[in-house]
Design a protein around this motif. Structure first.
Motif, short mmCIF file in Angstrom:
data_model
loop_
_atom_site.label_atom_id
_atom_site.label_comp_id
_atom_site.label_asym_id
_atom_site.label_seq_id
_atom_site.Cartn_x
_atom_site.Cartn_y
_atom_site.Cartn_z
N ALA A 48 1.32 -1.50 -0.39
CA ALA A 48 0.39 -0.06 -0.20
C ALA A 48 0.63 1.17 0.07
N LYS A 49 0.56 2.52 -0.92
CA LYS A 49 1.66 3.69 -1.03
C LYS A 49 0.80 4.44 -0.27
N ARG A 50 -0.61 4.55 0.00
CA ARG A 50 -2.18 4.86 1.01
C ARG A 50 -2.38 4.57 2.17
N LEU A 51 -2.39 5.14 3.71
CA LEU A 51 -2.78 4.68 4.39
C LEU A 51 -4.20 3.84 4.27
N ASP A 52 -5.05 4.82 3.79
CA ASP A 52 -6.16 4.18 3.70
C ASP A 52 -6.36 2.45 3.43
N HIS A 53 -5.42 2.42 2.06
CA HIS A 53 -5.64 1.49 1.26
C HIS A 53 -5.39 0.23 2.21
N ALA A 54 -4.23 1.10 3.06
CA ALA A 54 -3.96 -0.46 4.02
C ALA A 54 -4.99 -0.32 4.85
N ILE A 55 -5.07 -0.06 5.43
CA ILE A 55 -6.86 0.17 6.18
C ILE A 55 -7.94 -0.63 5.36
N TYR A 56 -7.99 -0.21 4.08
CA TYR A 56 -9.09 -0.87 3.41
C TYR A 56 -8.80 -2.51 3.48
N ILE A 73 -18.21 -11.87 16.13
CA ILE A 73 -17.01 -10.74 16.44
C ILE A 73 -15.57 -10.28 15.99
N THR A 74 -14.80 -10.80 15.21
CA THR A 74 -14.42 -10.88 14.35
C THR A 74 -14.68 -9.50 13.54
N PHE A 75 -15.74 -9.95 12.80
CA PHE A 75 -16.21 -9.56 11.35
C PHE A 75 -16.73 -8.32 12.25
N VAL A 76 -17.65 -7.45 12.91
CA VAL A 76 -18.35 -6.78 13.20
C VAL A 76 -16.18 -5.40 14.43
N LEU A 77 -16.07 -6.32 14.98
CA LEU A 77 -14.66 -5.67 15.90
C LEU A 77 -13.73 -5.03 14.26
N LYS A 78 -13.23 -6.27 13.78
CA LYS A 78 -12.00 -5.75 12.91
C LYS A 78 -12.49 -5.22 11.33
N GLY A 79 -13.64 -6.10 11.10
CA GLY A 79 -13.69 -6.27 9.93
C GLY A 79 -14.98 -4.30 9.91
N LEU A 80 -15.44 -3.94 10.78
CA LEU A 80 -16.57 -2.39 10.73
C LEU A 80 -15.67 -2.33 11.31
N ILE A 81 -15.44 -1.68 12.75
CA ILE A 81 -15.24 -1.23 13.75
C ILE A 81 -14.71 -0.57 13.58
N PRO A 101 -11.49 -0.26 11.88
CA PRO A 101 -11.07 0.72 10.35
C PRO A 101 -12.30 1.77 9.91
N ARG A 102 -13.30 2.22 10.63
CA ARG A 102 -13.56 3.08 10.52
C ARG A 102 -13.40 4.07 12.02
N VAL A 137 -6.72 8.58 11.84
CA VAL A 137 -6.10 9.27 10.59
C VAL A 137 -7.16 11.28 10.41
N ALA A 138 -8.24 11.37 10.64
CA ALA A 138 -8.79 12.40 10.05
C ALA A 138 -9.03 12.81 11.53
#
Length: 140
Positions: free
Chosen positions: A42-50, A81-89, A91-92, A98-99
């Motif tokens: 990744a060359k951008r932080l948001d891409h690494a987060i996604y 739990i993995t989906f909700v915490l690591k996949g949704l919460i 990253p947001r 970051v913002a």
């Protein structure tokens, strides 16, 4: 050897369902490995987060396939739990941080350039080579 407790109505009794779950988990594992390379490249932080979020969703899906194949109910909880915490919460939350900190989204290149990506690729290939003699276990 560790054995998982199976539920009464488990689909594990069906060899075709077990084989399908095994193929699905193997495919998801390969996709998680690819997403790890995306994170490294990744060359951008948001891409690494996604990419990290995608990796977490793939991990949750693998857990769901294992839960379905074995009939172990608590694996469903772990997958959720993995989906909700690591996949949704998470990253947001990371995007918010970051913002809020006004971090430049461009990732500064390391002095090593693309060497970490090539090193990771070499390590994966080495791991496949080293574990290849263990393939006889799959046939047993």
């Amino acid at each position: 050897m560790i054995t998982l407790p199976l539920a009464e109505a488990s689909s594990l009794a069906d060899p075709a369902a077990l084989a399908a779950a095994t193929r699905a988990v193997n495919l998801l594992g390969a996709l998680m490995l690819v997403s790890a390379f995306f994170i490294l490249a990744a060359k951008r932080l948001d891409h690494a987060i996604y990419a990290s979020a995608a990796q977490s969703v793939l991990l949750a899906l693998a857990g769901a396939f294992l839960a379905d194949a074995t009939g172990v109910r608590h694996l469903w909880v772990i997958a959720a739990i993995t989906f909700v915490l690591k996949g949704l919460i998470l990253p947001r939350l990371l995007k918010f941080i970051v913002a809020r900190l006004r971090v430049d989204p461009a990732i500064e290149p390391t002095p090593l350039g693309r060497a970490p990506l090539f090193l990771a690729t070499a390590m994966v290939l080495l791991a496949f080579h080293v574990t290849e003699p263990l393939s006889w276990l799959k046939q047993a």
